[in-house]
Design a protein around this motif. Structure first.
Motif, PDB file in Angstrom:
ATOM      1  N   LYS A 186       9.194 -26.085  16.075  1.00 37.27           N
ATOM      2  CA  LYS A 186       8.814 -26.485  14.720  1.00 37.27           C
ATOM      3  C   LYS A 186       7.299 -26.656  14.608  1.00 37.27           C
ATOM      4  CE  LYS A 186      13.195 -28.517  13.464  1.00 37.27           C
ATOM      5  NZ  LYS A 186      13.928 -29.696  13.030  1.00 37.27           N
ATOM      6  N   PHE A 187       6.680 -27.196  15.642  1.00 33.89           N
ATOM      7  CA  PHE A 187       5.224 -27.345  15.649  1.00 33.89           C
ATOM      8  C   PHE A 187       4.548 -25.974  15.616  1.00 33.89           C
ATOM      9  CE2 PHE A 187       1.306 -27.260  18.172  1.00 33.89           C
ATOM     10  CZ  PHE A 187       0.494 -28.059  17.371  1.00 33.89           C
ATOM     11  N   LEU A 188       4.982 -25.072  16.492  1.00 32.34           N
ATOM     12  CA  LEU A 188       4.394 -23.728  16.548  1.00 32.34           C
ATOM     13  C   LEU A 188       4.569 -22.995  15.224  1.00 32.34           C
ATOM     14  CD1 LEU A 188       5.605 -22.641  20.105  1.00 32.34           C
ATOM     15  CD2 LEU A 188       3.271 -23.250  19.428  1.00 32.34           C
ATOM     16  N   LEU A 189       5.760 -23.074  14.664  1.00 28.67           N
ATOM     17  CA  LEU A 189       6.018 -22.413  13.383  1.00 28.67           C
ATOM     18  C   LEU A 189       5.164 -23.022  12.274  1.00 28.67           C
ATOM     19  CD1 LEU A 189       7.597 -20.321  11.778  1.00 28.67           C
ATOM     20  CD2 LEU A 189       9.420 -22.024  11.495  1.00 28.67           C
ATOM     21  N   SER A 190       5.025 -24.347  12.276  1.00 27.01           N
ATOM     22  CA  SER A 190       4.194 -25.020  11.261  1.00 27.01           C
ATOM     23  C   SER A 190       2.741 -24.563  11.342  1.00 27.01           C
ATOM     24  CB  SER A 190       4.274 -26.541  11.430  1.00 27.01           C
ATOM     25  OG  SER A 190       5.577 -26.998  11.197  1.00 27.01           O
ATOM     26  N   VAL A 191       2.200 -24.513  12.564  1.00 26.00           N
ATOM     27  CA  VAL A 191       0.810 -24.063  12.731  1.00 26.00           C
ATOM     28  C   VAL A 191       0.677 -22.602  12.314  1.00 26.00           C
ATOM     29  CG1 VAL A 191      -1.038 -23.642  14.409  1.00 26.00           C
ATOM     30  CG2 VAL A 191       0.289 -25.750  14.523  1.00 26.00           C
ATOM     31  N   HIS A 192       1.653 -21.790  12.687  1.00 28.74           N
ATOM     32  CA  HIS A 192       1.636 -20.365  12.322  1.00 28.74           C
ATOM     33  C   HIS A 192       1.607 -20.190  10.798  1.00 28.74           C
ATOM     34  CE1 HIS A 192       2.593 -16.124  12.272  1.00 28.74           C
ATOM     35  NE2 HIS A 192       3.761 -16.341  11.679  1.00 28.74           N
ATOM     36  N   VAL A 193       2.489 -20.878  10.091  1.00 32.41           N
ATOM     37  CA  VAL A 193       2.559 -20.747   8.631  1.00 32.41           C
ATOM     38  C   VAL A 193       1.311 -21.326   7.970  1.00 32.41           C
ATOM     39  CG1 VAL A 193       3.830 -21.492   6.568  1.00 32.41           C
ATOM     40  CG2 VAL A 193       5.076 -20.647   8.572  1.00 32.41           C
ATOM     41  N   LEU A 194       0.877 -22.490   8.414  1.00 32.52           N
ATOM     42  CA  LEU A 194      -0.339 -23.084   7.837  1.00 32.52           C
ATOM     43  C   LEU A 194      -1.557 -22.192   8.073  1.00 32.52           C
ATOM     44  CD1 LEU A 194       0.130 -26.851   8.715  1.00 32.52           C
ATOM     45  CD2 LEU A 194       0.035 -25.840   6.421  1.00 32.52           C
ATOM     46  N   ALA A 195      -1.678 -21.654   9.269  1.00 34.67           N
ATOM     47  CA  ALA A 195      -2.808 -20.760   9.562  1.00 34.67           C
ATOM     48  C   ALA A 195      -2.754 -19.515   8.685  1.00 34.67           C
ATOM     49  CB  ALA A 195      -2.812 -20.379  11.041  1.00 34.67           C
ATOM     50  N   ALA A 196      -1.558 -18.983   8.467  1.00 38.78           N
ATOM     51  CA  ALA A 196      -1.420 -17.798   7.604  1.00 38.78           C
ATOM     52  C   ALA A 196      -1.867 -18.116   6.185  1.00 38.78           C
ATOM     53  CB  ALA A 196       0.023 -17.302   7.615  1.00 38.78           C
ATOM     54  N   ILE A 197      -1.460 -19.265   5.690  1.00 35.83           N
ATOM     55  CA  ILE A 197      -1.842 -19.648   4.322  1.00 35.83           C
ATOM     56  C   ILE A 197      -3.335 -19.907   4.230  1.00 35.83           C
ATOM     57  CG2 ILE A 197      -1.602 -21.462   2.572  1.00 35.83           C
ATOM     58  CD1 ILE A 197       1.364 -21.717   3.574  1.00 35.83           C
ATOM     59  N   ILE A 198      -3.860 -20.668   5.184  1.00 39.09           N
ATOM     60  CA  ILE A 198      -5.268 -21.083   5.133  1.00 39.09           C
ATOM     61  C   ILE A 198      -6.222 -19.935   5.473  1.00 39.09           C
ATOM     62  CG2 ILE A 198      -6.970 -22.593   6.226  1.00 39.09           C
ATOM     63  CD1 ILE A 198      -4.648 -24.665   6.501  1.00 39.09           C
ATOM     64  N   ALA A 199      -5.835 -19.061   6.392  1.00 38.27           N
ATOM     65  CA  ALA A 199      -6.749 -17.999   6.832  1.00 38.27           C
ATOM     66  C   ALA A 199      -6.552 -16.692   6.091  1.00 38.27           C
ATOM     67  CB  ALA A 199      -6.591 -17.767   8.335  1.00 38.27           C
ATOM     68  N   ILE A 200      -5.325 -16.232   6.001  1.00 38.76           N
ATOM     69  CA  ILE A 200      -5.084 -14.914   5.426  1.00 38.76           C
ATOM     70  C   ILE A 200      -5.192 -14.942   3.906  1.00 38.76           C
ATOM     71  CG2 ILE A 200      -3.505 -12.941   5.336  1.00 38.76           C
ATOM     72  CD1 ILE A 200      -4.691 -13.635   8.142  1.00 38.76           C
ATOM     73  N   GLY A 201      -4.759 -16.033   3.294  1.00 39.24           N
ATOM     74  CA  GLY A 201      -4.853 -16.150   1.835  1.00 39.24           C
ATOM     75  C   GLY A 201      -6.266 -15.933   1.315  1.00 39.24           C
ATOM     76  N   PRO A 202      -7.253 -16.680   1.825  1.00 36.02           N
ATOM     77  CA  PRO A 202      -8.627 -16.484   1.350  1.00 36.02           C
ATOM     78  C   PRO A 202      -9.174 -15.078   1.604  1.00 36.02           C
ATOM     79  CG  PRO A 202      -8.442 -18.594   2.424  1.00 36.02           C
ATOM     80  CD  PRO A 202      -7.141 -17.874   2.672  1.00 36.02           C
ATOM     81  N   VAL A 203      -8.797 -14.477   2.730  1.00 37.31           N
ATOM     82  CA  VAL A 203      -9.270 -13.111   3.006  1.00 37.31           C
ATOM     83  C   VAL A 203      -8.720 -12.145   1.963  1.00 37.31           C
ATOM     84  CG1 VAL A 203      -9.214 -11.172   4.622  1.00 37.31           C
ATOM     85  CG2 VAL A 203      -9.581 -13.473   5.470  1.00 37.31           C
ATOM     86  N   THR A 204      -7.430 -12.241   1.660  1.00 39.44           N
ATOM     87  CA  THR A 204      -6.846 -11.312   0.695  1.00 39.44           C
ATOM     88  C   THR A 204      -7.449 -11.505  -0.691  1.00 39.44           C
ATOM     89  OG1 THR A 204      -4.954 -12.767   0.301  1.00 39.44           O
ATOM     90  CG2 THR A 204      -4.665 -11.049   1.933  1.00 39.44           C
ATOM     91  N   VAL A 205      -7.681 -12.758  -1.082  1.00 38.63           N
ATOM     92  CA  VAL A 205      -8.259 -13.012  -2.404  1.00 38.63           C
ATOM     93  C   VAL A 205      -9.716 -12.558  -2.454  1.00 38.63           C
ATOM     94  CG1 VAL A 205      -8.912 -14.820  -4.047  1.00 38.63           C
ATOM     95  CG2 VAL A 205      -6.662 -14.880  -2.961  1.00 38.63           C
TER      96      VAL A 205
END
Length: 149
Positions: free
Chosen positions: A3-22
């Protein structure tokens, strides 16, 4: 731990990939405005800022696949077709970003590009965004998963 690994994975995707795509999506029209008015410091500043956002968040984005692989390993799904496909698409997205998007952004941010460069950049940015959207859908649906839709 999963659950910790998945949480970090999802949060990192939102925080890192979101701004790049926008930011990457906003870049081509901003670059066209800057090319049309090279003395407009606001337009050239916007281009420089968007490029910097893409560079910084792309670097931070390395965390996403690292924690994704750790999560997949912990869940015992590294051999699943949906995950292998996601990994391949992630590698392709990273390659498009590093080899096709960021270099064209650099060219335009330095004032050396043309309108044709912005057209190419818009196309490559669209490919990058489409790859990430596909990975996101695969992560949500997980074909063959007992918890998938």
């Amino acid at each position: 731990m999963t659950k910790f690994l998945l949480s970090v994975h999802v949060l990192a995707a939102i925080i890192a990939i979101g701004p790049v795509t926008v930011a990457a999506s906003m870049f081509p029209p901003a670059a066209r405005r800057a090319l049309a008015a090279p003395d407009d410091h606001r337009a050239t500043g916007t281009v420089a800022l968007l490029h910097r956002i893409c560079q910084v968040y792309a670097t931070f984005g390395v965390v996403v696949p690292v924690f994704g692989l750790a999560t997949g390993s912990a869940m015992g799904v590294l051999g699943d077709t949906w995950l292998i496909t996601s990994i391949v698409l992630t590698v392709l997205a990273a390659a498009v970003l590093m080899a096709l998007v960021l270099p064209r952004q650099s060219t335009l941010a330095e004032g050396r590009g043309s309108r044709e460069t912005t057209v190419q950049l818009a196309m490559f940015t669209g490919v990058f965004n489409l790859l990430w959207a596909t990975v996101t859908v695969l992560m949500i649906v997980r074909p063959g998963s007992t918890t998938g839709a």
